[in-house]
Design a protein around this motif. Structure first.
Motif, PDB file in Angstrom:
ATOM      1  N   HIS A  92       0.841  -1.201   0.000  1.00  0.00           N
ATOM      2  CA  HIS A  92       0.000   0.000   0.000  1.00  0.00           C
ATOM      3  C   HIS A  92       0.876   1.251   0.000  1.00  0.00           C
ATOM      4  N   THR A  93       2.048   1.124  -0.619  1.00  0.00           N
ATOM      5  CA  THR A  93       3.049   2.182  -0.774  1.00  0.00           C
ATOM      6  C   THR A  93       3.782   2.468   0.534  1.00  0.00           C
ATOM      7  N   TRP A  94       4.790   3.304   0.413  1.00  0.00           N
ATOM      8  CA  TRP A  94       5.613   3.638   1.572  1.00  0.00           C
ATOM      9  C   TRP A  94       4.889   4.571   2.541  1.00  0.00           C
ATOM     10  N   ASP A  95       4.380   5.709   2.032  1.00  0.00           N
ATOM     11  CA  ASP A  95       3.745   6.658   2.952  1.00  0.00           C
ATOM     12  C   ASP A  95       2.458   7.277   2.409  1.00  0.00           C
ATOM     13  N   HIS A  96       1.787   6.552   1.502  1.00  0.00           N
ATOM     14  CA  HIS A  96       0.403   6.855   1.149  1.00  0.00           C
ATOM     15  C   HIS A  96       0.190   8.149   0.356  1.00  0.00           C
ATOM     16  N   PRO A  97       0.981   8.402  -0.695  1.00  0.00           N
ATOM     17  CA  PRO A  97       0.682   9.573  -1.525  1.00  0.00           C
ATOM     18  C   PRO A  97      -0.388   9.233  -2.558  1.00  0.00           C
ATOM     19  N   GLY A  98      -0.986  10.256  -3.137  1.00  0.00           N
ATOM     20  CA  GLY A  98      -1.838  10.045  -4.294  1.00  0.00           C
ATOM     21  C   GLY A  98      -0.957   9.762  -5.494  1.00  0.00           C
ATOM     22  N   LEU A  99      -0.910   8.527  -5.946  1.00  0.00           N
ATOM     23  CA  LEU A  99       0.069   8.132  -6.958  1.00  0.00           C
ATOM     24  C   LEU A  99      -0.133   8.852  -8.290  1.00  0.00           C
ATOM     25  N   THR A 100      -1.351   9.236  -8.597  1.00  0.00           N
ATOM     26  CA  THR A 100      -1.597   9.907  -9.869  1.00  0.00           C
ATOM     27  C   THR A 100      -1.091  11.346  -9.875  1.00  0.00           C
ATOM     28  N   THR A 101      -0.631  11.838  -8.738  1.00  0.00           N
ATOM     29  CA  THR A 101      -0.191  13.235  -8.643  1.00  0.00           C
ATOM     30  C   THR A 101       1.326  13.371  -8.555  1.00  0.00           C
ATOM     31  N   ILE A 102       2.060  12.267  -8.601  1.00  0.00           N
ATOM     32  CA  ILE A 102       3.512  12.336  -8.439  1.00  0.00           C
ATOM     33  C   ILE A 102       4.199  11.776  -9.687  1.00  0.00           C
ATOM     34  N   SER A 103       5.506  11.983  -9.768  1.00  0.00           N
ATOM     35  CA  SER A 103       6.268  11.563 -10.949  1.00  0.00           C
ATOM     36  C   SER A 103       6.463  10.050 -10.966  1.00  0.00           C
ATOM     37  N   ARG A 104       6.866   9.553 -12.134  1.00  0.00           N
ATOM     38  CA  ARG A 104       7.163   8.120 -12.245  1.00  0.00           C
ATOM     39  C   ARG A 104       8.271   7.725 -11.275  1.00  0.00           C
ATOM     40  N   ALA A 105       9.279   8.573 -11.157  1.00  0.00           N
ATOM     41  CA  ALA A 105      10.378   8.247 -10.248  1.00  0.00           C
ATOM     42  C   ALA A 105       9.897   8.176  -8.804  1.00  0.00           C
ATOM     43  N   ALA A 106       9.013   9.098  -8.429  1.00  0.00           N
ATOM     44  CA  ALA A 106       8.482   9.084  -7.073  1.00  0.00           C
ATOM     45  C   ALA A 106       7.592   7.857  -6.851  1.00  0.00           C
ATOM     46  N   MET A 107       6.799   7.498  -7.858  1.00  0.00           N
ATOM     47  CA  MET A 107       6.001   6.268  -7.759  1.00  0.00           C
ATOM     48  C   MET A 107       6.912   5.062  -7.543  1.00  0.00           C
ATOM     49  N   ALA A 108       7.969   4.975  -8.357  1.00  0.00           N
ATOM     50  CA  ALA A 108       8.887   3.843  -8.247  1.00  0.00           C
ATOM     51  C   ALA A 108       9.488   3.766  -6.851  1.00  0.00           C
ATOM     52  N   ASP A 109       9.821   4.919  -6.289  1.00  0.00           N
ATOM     53  CA  ASP A 109      10.383   4.941  -4.940  1.00  0.00           C
ATOM     54  C   ASP A 109       9.385   4.424  -3.911  1.00  0.00           C
ATOM     55  N   GLN A 110       8.124   4.777  -4.071  1.00  0.00           N
ATOM     56  CA  GLN A 110       7.084   4.287  -3.164  1.00  0.00           C
ATOM     57  C   GLN A 110       7.017   2.764  -3.168  1.00  0.00           C
ATOM     58  N   PHE A 111       7.033   2.172  -4.357  1.00  0.00           N
ATOM     59  CA  PHE A 111       6.945   0.713  -4.451  1.00  0.00           C
ATOM     60  C   PHE A 111       8.246   0.046  -3.998  1.00  0.00           C
ATOM     61  N   THR A 112       9.384   0.633  -4.367  1.00  0.00           N
ATOM     62  CA  THR A 112      10.674   0.035  -4.005  1.00  0.00           C
ATOM     63  C   THR A 112      10.862   0.005  -2.494  1.00  0.00           C
ATOM     64  N   ARG A 113      10.582   1.132  -1.837  1.00  0.00           N
ATOM     65  CA  ARG A 113      10.808   1.209  -0.390  1.00  0.00           C
ATOM     66  C   ARG A 113       9.871   0.283   0.369  1.00  0.00           C
ATOM     67  N   SER A 114       8.615   0.252  -0.027  1.00  0.00           N
ATOM     68  CA  SER A 114       7.673  -0.613   0.688  1.00  0.00           C
ATOM     69  C   SER A 114       7.966  -2.086   0.419  1.00  0.00           C
ATOM     70  N   LYS A 115       8.345  -2.399  -0.821  1.00  0.00           N
ATOM     71  CA  LYS A 115       8.683  -3.791  -1.136  1.00  0.00           C
ATOM     72  C   LYS A 115       9.886  -4.249  -0.320  1.00  0.00           C
ATOM     73  N   GLN A 116      10.913  -3.409  -0.237  1.00  0.00           N
ATOM     74  CA  GLN A 116      12.097  -3.779   0.524  1.00  0.00           C
ATOM     75  C   GLN A 116      11.784  -3.920   2.005  1.00  0.00           C
ATOM     76  N   PHE A 117      10.925  -3.046   2.514  1.00  0.00           N
ATOM     77  CA  PHE A 117      10.520  -3.159   3.923  1.00  0.00           C
ATOM     78  C   PHE A 117       9.837  -4.498   4.182  1.00  0.00           C
ATOM     79  N   LEU A 118       8.900  -4.874   3.334  1.00  0.00           N
ATOM     80  CA  LEU A 118       8.195  -6.146   3.527  1.00  0.00           C
ATOM     81  C   LEU A 118       9.169  -7.320   3.493  1.00  0.00           C
ATOM     82  N   LEU A 119      10.104  -7.293   2.550  1.00  0.00           N
ATOM     83  CA  LEU A 119      11.090  -8.372   2.465  1.00  0.00           C
ATOM     84  C   LEU A 119      11.970  -8.426   3.708  1.00  0.00           C
TER      85      LEU A 119
END
Length: 251
Positions: free
Chosen positions: A122-149
């Motif tokens: 559910h992302t790293w810190d809950h931003p509106g994904l449609t309002t941020i850049s692709r790089a920022a979206m990628a960071d949201q998924f990368t950080r949360s995925k790494q945390f779960l792992l």
């Protein structure tokens, strides 16, 4: 702190909130959850349908109660106790920046390892994904995925829930680049992203706890912790079985 609104359900193509529009003032007393089984239901798993997931397809008696966010660490702990004490099965959509997911790792990880509780992104810190850049979206998924792992030994793929239910083709593409190929929405809500009364929450449960439904709740505020037993009563009265998404979908 930002909270999603029940209107997000409409944006996600979910049901209108009929019967759940005006919270009554009454406050329910805490309930003790009833015994249940943690075994997965004996139902055939089905492929994930194309597009955003809003319900469990086909006939059946399954109910997927999915729990978002985790803004209140004590509510996270209470959901863990609920699962442990009753055998209830949940899918948590983890907003990884909230500290409850770290604080209560020791209690939650065995439930994750057994499959009784499923974790998804559910992302790293809950931003509106449609309002941020692709790089920022990628960071949201990368950080949360790494945390779960790192914390639970799972990465939550392929299910992700976009904050507020807001996603588009770009969001889905970036999510898929990180293994999250199933945007998971809902068709019914406990309406508890913000603070509501236990009676109102139960009113919503009575409206939306139906066969083959995916229902959204939140680990953000204490009222849900007062009505676990009553939620189980509704589930049992209707002959439903709580399931995780992995219980019912092949991926």
């Amino acid at each position: 702190m930002e909270r999603r609104h029940f209107l997000a359900m409409l944006a996600a193509g979910a049901a209108a909130a009929s019967g759940c529009t005006q919270p009554p003032p009454a406050v329910a007393e805490p309930q003790v959850a009833l015994p249940a089984t943690s075994a997965p239901p004996a139902v055939p798993r089905v492929p994930v349908p194309a597009g955003a997931l809003t319900a469990i397809p086909g006939p059946g008696t399954s109910l997927a109660l999915t729990v978002d966010d985790g803004a209140d660490a004590e509510v996270v702990a209470a959901y863990i106790r609920f699962a442990r004490d009753t055998g209830a099965r949940f899918t948590f959509f983890v907003t990884a920046a909230f500290d409850g997911w770290t604080t209560h790792r020791a209690e939650l990880r065995p439930l994750v390892e057994s499959g009784q509780v499923q974790l998804a992104n559910h992302t790293w810190d809950h931003p509106g994904l449609t309002t941020i850049s692709r790089a920022a979206m990628a960071d949201q998924f990368t950080r949360s995925k790494q945390f779960l792992l790192n914390t639970y030994g799972v990465d939550g793929t392929p299910f992700y829930r976009p904050p507020f239910g807001y996603h588009n083709a770009v969001v889905d593409e970036v999510a898929a680049d990180h293994g999250y190929t199933v945007p998971t929405l809902w068709y019914g809500s406990l309406s508890d992203s913000g603070l509501v009364t236990p009676e109102y929450l139960l009113q919503c449960a009575r409206t939306y706890f139906n066969a083959q439904a995916i229902v959204i709740g939140h680990a953000n505020h204490p009222p849900v912790t007062h009505v676990y037993g009553q939620l189980l009563d509704i589930i049992r009265e209707r002959g439903l079985s709580l399931v995780t998404l992995n219980d019912v979908f092949r991926t």
